[in-house]
Scaffold this motif. Sequence first.
Motif, PDB file in Angstrom:
ATOM      1  N   GLN A 248      33.416  55.782  79.195  1.00 43.94           N
ATOM      2  CA  GLN A 248      32.592  56.558  78.518  1.00 43.94           C
ATOM      3  C   GLN A 248      32.775  57.883  78.042  1.00 43.94           C
ATOM      4  O   GLN A 248      32.431  58.483  77.046  1.00 43.94           O
ATOM      5  N   ALA A 249      33.444  58.750  79.329  1.00 40.60           N
ATOM      6  CA  ALA A 249      33.919  60.008  78.727  1.00 40.60           C
ATOM      7  C   ALA A 249      34.893  60.016  77.675  1.00 40.60           C
ATOM      8  O   ALA A 249      34.681  60.994  76.679  1.00 40.60           O
ATOM      9  N   GLN A 250      35.946  59.094  77.684  1.00 44.19           N
ATOM     10  CA  GLN A 250      37.011  59.088  76.617  1.00 44.19           C
ATOM     11  C   GLN A 250      36.149  58.697  75.099  1.00 44.19           C
ATOM     12  O   GLN A 250      36.499  59.192  74.165  1.00 44.19           O
ATOM     13  N   ALA A 251      35.191  57.794  75.364  1.00 43.40           N
ATOM     14  CA  ALA A 251      34.586  57.466  74.154  1.00 43.40           C
ATOM     15  C   ALA A 251      33.901  58.527  73.634  1.00 43.40           C
ATOM     16  O   ALA A 251      33.749  58.928  72.337  1.00 43.40           O
TER      17      ALA A 251
ATOM     18  N   LEU B 135      34.359  61.690  73.903  1.00 45.39           N
ATOM     19  CA  LEU B 135      35.261  62.783  73.479  1.00 45.39           C
ATOM     20  C   LEU B 135      35.925  62.414  72.019  1.00 45.39           C
ATOM     21  O   LEU B 135      36.044  63.221  71.162  1.00 45.39           O
ATOM     22  N   GLN B 136      36.251  61.187  72.062  1.00 48.46           N
ATOM     23  CA  GLN B 136      36.899  60.491  70.841  1.00 48.46           C
ATOM     24  C   GLN B 136      35.723  60.629  69.820  1.00 48.46           C
ATOM     25  O   GLN B 136      35.845  61.093  68.246  1.00 48.46           O
ATOM     26  N   GLY B 137      34.427  60.255  70.110  1.00 48.90           N
ATOM     27  CA  GLY B 137      33.238  60.574  69.168  1.00 48.90           C
ATOM     28  C   GLY B 137      33.109  61.917  68.631  1.00 48.90           C
ATOM     29  O   GLY B 137      32.627  62.197  67.451  1.00 48.90           O
ATOM     30  N   ALA B 138      33.119  62.807  69.482  1.00 47.44           N
ATOM     31  CA  ALA B 138      33.005  64.265  69.401  1.00 47.44           C
ATOM     32  C   ALA B 138      34.141  64.695  68.245  1.00 47.44           C
ATOM     33  O   ALA B 138      33.828  65.560  67.266  1.00 47.44           O
ATOM     34  N   LEU B 139      35.488  64.258  68.457  1.00 46.92           N
ATOM     35  CA  LEU B 139      36.335  64.767  67.674  1.00 46.92           C
ATOM     36  C   LEU B 139      36.119  64.208  66.291  1.00 46.92           C
ATOM     37  O   LEU B 139      36.351  64.798  65.118  1.00 46.92           O
ATOM     38  N   VAL B 140      35.683  62.871  66.192  1.00 46.87           N
ATOM     39  CA  VAL B 140      35.559  62.392  64.671  1.00 46.87           C
ATOM     40  C   VAL B 140      34.526  62.851  63.957  1.00 46.87           C
ATOM     41  O   VAL B 140      34.650  63.315  62.875  1.00 46.87           O
TER      42      VAL B 140
ATOM     43  N   ASP C 184      23.787  67.137  72.289  1.00 44.76           N
ATOM     44  CA  ASP C 184      22.634  65.885  72.415  1.00 44.76           C
ATOM     45  C   ASP C 184      23.051  64.866  71.473  1.00 44.76           C
ATOM     46  O   ASP C 184      21.954  64.454  71.321  1.00 44.76           O
ATOM     47  N   GLN C 185      24.152  64.523  71.154  1.00 47.84           N
ATOM     48  CA  GLN C 185      24.423  63.282  70.074  1.00 47.84           C
ATOM     49  C   GLN C 185      24.504  62.180  71.059  1.00 47.84           C
ATOM     50  O   GLN C 185      25.275  62.106  71.891  1.00 47.84           O
ATOM     51  N   PRO C 186      23.526  61.217  70.785  1.00 49.28           N
ATOM     52  CA  PRO C 186      23.469  59.953  71.720  1.00 49.28           C
ATOM     53  C   PRO C 186      24.700  59.119  71.341  1.00 49.28           C
ATOM     54  O   PRO C 186      25.049  58.868  70.331  1.00 49.28           O
ATOM     55  N   LEU C 187      25.336  58.465  72.499  1.00 49.24           N
ATOM     56  CA  LEU C 187      26.542  57.742  72.360  1.00 49.24           C
ATOM     57  C   LEU C 187      26.538  56.648  73.525  1.00 49.24           C
ATOM     58  O   LEU C 187      26.672  57.033  74.567  1.00 49.24           O
ATOM     59  N   GLY C 188      25.927  55.522  73.308  1.00 45.40           N
ATOM     60  CA  GLY C 188      25.902  54.582  74.447  1.00 45.40           C
ATOM     61  C   GLY C 188      24.698  55.047  75.544  1.00 45.40           C
ATOM     62  O   GLY C 188      23.766  55.466  75.121  1.00 45.40           O
ATOM     63  N   ASP C 189      25.045  55.028  76.744  1.00 48.77           N
ATOM     64  CA  ASP C 189      24.123  55.520  77.477  1.00 48.77           C
ATOM     65  C   ASP C 189      24.489  56.888  77.833  1.00 48.77           C
ATOM     66  O   ASP C 189      23.429  57.716  78.784  1.00 48.77           O
TER      67      ASP C 189
END
Length: 281
Positions: free
Chosen positions: A45-48, A50-55, A93-98
């Motif tokens: 979840q942390a990796q996801a 991080l990737q979401g934040a970078l994208v 506070d950008q939601p991503l999954g849980d």
Amino acid sequence: MTGRRGSALIVVLLLLSLLVVLTAEIGLRSATDARNAENQLTELQAQAALQGALVHAWGVLAMDARADEKALQDSGLPKADWPGEAWAQPVTDQPLGDGAYGFTITDESARHNLNRLLDGSGGQIPAEQDRLARLLAASCPGLDTGFFLEALGDWMDKDVLGDYETGFDPPLAVLPRNLPLLTAKELFLVPTATTELLLGPDGQGGLLPRVSCWSPPAVNVNTASAEVLYAVSPVFTAAIWPRIQAGRPFRTLADLDAVLGGPPPPEVLAALTVRSDVFRV
């Protein structure tokens, strides 16, 4: 019969003890496996995130570049990067999954590049020594930073026999690399460096937030702090700083003329820009 019953009872008790041990072992392994699975899920979840934040950050910067290009085409407005644009606003506070993610984009061109201290052959450049000395004086008021400046030069330059490389008893725990810095946090290894000098007395200032090893050679006048601009040139005095803030965004370096009361010297103009190409997320 009594002896046989006693033996049978002992065997039963041993079997019960073995079952208890096995049950405890199975329970422990199950708990461990569950915890490991939970940790792996948290890591994924942390990796996801991080990737979401970078994208997301890449998208913000791409939109800013397109907006600048459109403004140039539609109205001839020169491109400039400054803190009033969307890329400079914190995302939270950008939601991503849980979970959720957030990030802040900062301009590397707002920082002083420490590796400019060296020339192509690994020697120190006097003019860059002066700039770094001004940055230290402005970022660390009240501290004697002369020894650190000398030690940093010894740490980076190709000369392996500097004052801060020999004669220590006991010897230095980490020997100087005598190369350009890979990261600004390497400053913590330099002899005479202190937490107060690098991070300020309250942990919110000092030299470290104002320097980089990867920033472009020119400083962005639209994003740099008062201390970094003063390092570029003494013409950027404390009295000039409010006028710099009020004049932003500067679309061209010629816009500085009105703030400074005339064009800055050519060597100052060569060290400045109004745009940025390198950002930190």
